[in-house]
Scaffold this motif. Structure first.
Motif, PDB file in Angstrom:
ATOM      1  N   GLY A  38       0.754  -1.221   0.029  1.00  0.00           N
ATOM      2  CA  GLY A  38       0.073  -0.032  -0.166  1.00  0.00           C
ATOM      3  C   GLY A  38       0.798   1.411   0.022  1.00  0.00           C
ATOM      4  O   GLY A  38       0.223   2.309   0.089  1.00  0.00           O
ATOM      5  N   ASP A  39       2.163   1.036  -0.030  1.00  0.00           N
ATOM      6  CA  ASP A  39       2.954   2.288  -0.241  1.00  0.00           C
ATOM      7  C   ASP A  39       4.284   2.108  -0.915  1.00  0.00           C
ATOM      8  O   ASP A  39       4.482   0.898  -1.109  1.00  0.00           O
ATOM      9  N   ARG A  40       5.234   3.064  -0.811  1.00  0.00           N
ATOM     10  CA  ARG A  40       6.334   3.146  -1.608  1.00  0.00           C
ATOM     11  C   ARG A  40       7.161   1.897  -1.008  1.00  0.00           C
ATOM     12  O   ARG A  40       7.927   1.066  -1.698  1.00  0.00           O
ATOM     13  N   ASN A 160       7.887  -2.428 -15.336  1.00  0.00           N
ATOM     14  CA  ASN A 160       6.454  -2.813 -15.603  1.00  0.00           C
ATOM     15  C   ASN A 160       5.510  -2.718 -14.365  1.00  0.00           C
ATOM     16  O   ASN A 160       4.356  -2.227 -14.167  1.00  0.00           O
ATOM     17  N   LEU A 161       6.168  -3.439 -13.268  1.00  0.00           N
ATOM     18  CA  LEU A 161       5.366  -3.675 -12.007  1.00  0.00           C
ATOM     19  C   LEU A 161       5.503  -2.521 -11.376  1.00  0.00           C
ATOM     20  O   LEU A 161       4.630  -2.133 -10.629  1.00  0.00           O
ATOM     21  N   ILE A 162       6.503  -1.493 -11.228  1.00  0.00           N
ATOM     22  CA  ILE A 162       6.555  -0.306 -10.721  1.00  0.00           C
ATOM     23  C   ILE A 162       5.442   0.745 -11.435  1.00  0.00           C
ATOM     24  O   ILE A 162       4.648   1.283 -10.804  1.00  0.00           O
ATOM     25  N   GLY A 163       5.115   0.558 -12.671  1.00  0.00           N
ATOM     26  CA  GLY A 163       4.194   1.239 -13.428  1.00  0.00           C
ATOM     27  C   GLY A 163       2.858   0.576 -12.925  1.00  0.00           C
ATOM     28  O   GLY A 163       1.977   1.389 -12.939  1.00  0.00           O
ATOM     29  N   GLN A 173       4.752   9.708  -9.994  1.00  0.00           N
ATOM     30  CA  GLN A 173       5.637   9.361 -10.952  1.00  0.00           C
ATOM     31  C   GLN A 173       7.351   9.709 -10.486  1.00  0.00           C
ATOM     32  O   GLN A 173       8.076   8.666 -10.657  1.00  0.00           O
ATOM     33  N   THR A 174       7.295  10.778  -9.573  1.00  0.00           N
ATOM     34  CA  THR A 174       8.589  10.882  -9.012  1.00  0.00           C
ATOM     35  C   THR A 174       9.116   9.751  -7.937  1.00  0.00           C
ATOM     36  O   THR A 174       9.985   9.214  -7.771  1.00  0.00           O
ATOM     37  N   THR A 175       7.810   9.317  -7.058  1.00  0.00           N
ATOM     38  CA  THR A 175       8.054   8.189  -6.197  1.00  0.00           C
ATOM     39  C   THR A 175       8.738   6.875  -6.978  1.00  0.00           C
ATOM     40  O   THR A 175       9.354   6.233  -6.566  1.00  0.00           O
ATOM     41  N   LEU A 180      12.844   2.934  -8.816  1.00  0.00           N
ATOM     42  CA  LEU A 180      13.511   2.221  -9.644  1.00  0.00           C
ATOM     43  C   LEU A 180      14.933   2.782  -9.489  1.00  0.00           C
ATOM     44  O   LEU A 180      15.843   1.640  -9.643  1.00  0.00           O
ATOM     45  N   GLN A 181      15.279   3.651  -8.677  1.00  0.00           N
ATOM     46  CA  GLN A 181      16.843   4.118  -8.609  1.00  0.00           C
ATOM     47  C   GLN A 181      17.308   3.315  -7.376  1.00  0.00           C
ATOM     48  O   GLN A 181      18.305   2.302  -7.344  1.00  0.00           O
TER      49      GLN A 181
END
Length: 226
Positions: A38-40, A160-163, A173-175, A180-181
Motif C-alpha cells: 500500500g505504499d512505496r 512494468n511492475l512499478i508502473g 511518478q517521482t516516487t 527504480l533507482q
C-alpha cells in the motif's frame, strides 16, 4: 557493446514494446486490494524479495539459456524447444503461463517481422513460445552482450511492475523513479547470481506470487489482465 547493439537492447527492453506487458500486474493488483502492498516501502520490499528469491530469477535464467542456445547452432533447435517446454511446465499458475505465452508469441512475431531470417526458428519452436525464450532469441540474434541482456530483462520486468504500482496504490511518478533507482543494487546482484545458476539450481519459492496470481482472476473489479 556497439552503439547498434545498445539500441537493439533498448528496443527489446522498452516498456512500449508491443507485447502487452503493461496489461499485467503479476498478482500485484490482488496484493494491493488486500492491503499487503500500500505504499512505496512495501512495493520496494516486494520487488526486492522477488529479485532475491522469486520466479523472475528462474525466468531470467531461462532467457539466458535461450540466448546461449541460439548462439550454439549445432543444437539450437533441440535446446530452444527443451527450454520452452520446461518453462511452460514450471510456471506457477495458469495465469502466469498464459501471460508468458501471449507475450512470447507477440514478441516472436515482432522479431520475425524485423528479422525475417528468424522465421525458421519460430517455426521450429512452434506455438506457444514463452516470453523469455523469444527475448533470448532476439538478443542473441542481435549479438547483444549477455550481461547487458540480463540487466535489460530485469529492468523491463521491474519497470512494468512499478508502473502497475503507480496506477494501483497509487504512487506519483517521482516516487516511482525513486523506487527504480533504489532497486538498482538488488537488481544487479540478482543479475550476477542468475548468470552463475546451474540447471539444477533453477527454481523459486514464491508462494505469495502464486497465491496472488490465482486470486487475481476472481477479484470483483480489475484494471489488469489475469
Amino acid at each position: 557493446m556497439s552503439d547498434r547493439q545498445l539500441l537493439h537492447l533498448l528496443q527489446l527492453s522498452n516498456p512500449m514494446l508491443p507485447v502487452g506487458a503493461y496489461s499485467y500486474s503479476e498478482g500485484l493488483e490482488y496484493l494491493v486490494e488486500q492491503k499487503i502492498i500500500g505504499d512505496r516501502e512495501q512495493l520496494y520490499s516486494w520487488l526486492e524479495q522477488e529479485l532475491r528469491y522469486g520466479s523472475i530469477r528462474t525466468e531470467t535464467a531461462v532467457m539466458v539459456r535461450a540466448y546461449q542456445s541460439k548462439r550454439q547452432e549445432a543444437r539450437e533447435k533441440e535446446e530452444l524447444i527443451y527450454w520452452n517446454e520446461w518453462f511452460s511446465a514450471v510456471r506457477e499458475t495458469k495465469e502466469l503461463r498464459q501471460q508468458s505465452w501471449q507475450m512470447g508469441q507477440s514478441l516472436l512475431k515482432l522479431l520475425v517481422s524485423l528479422e525475417p531470417d528468424l522465421a525458421a526458428i519460430a517455426k521450429d519452436i512452434g506455438n506457444p513460445c514463452n516470453y523469455p525464450i523469444a527475448f533470448g532469441i532476439g538478443a542473441a540474434n542481435w549479438q547483444i552482450d549477455i550481461e547487458a541482456t540480463a540487466i535489460g530483462y530485469l529492468q523491463s520486468w521491474t519497470t512494468n511492475l512499478i508502473g502497475a504500482g503507480v496506477k494501483l496504490i497509487p504512487l506519483g511518478q517521482t516516487t516511482a523513479q525513486h523506487i527504480l533507482q533504489d532497486i538498482s543494487a538488488p537488481l544487479l546482484m540478482a543479475k550476477t547470481k542468475i548468470l552463475t545458476l546451474t540447471d539444477e539450481e533453477l527454481g523459486s519459492c514464491g508462494w505469495g506470487l502464486t497465491i496472488a496470481s490465482m486470486a487475481h482472476e476472481t477479484q470483483y473489479t480489475r484494471l489488469f489482465r489475469s
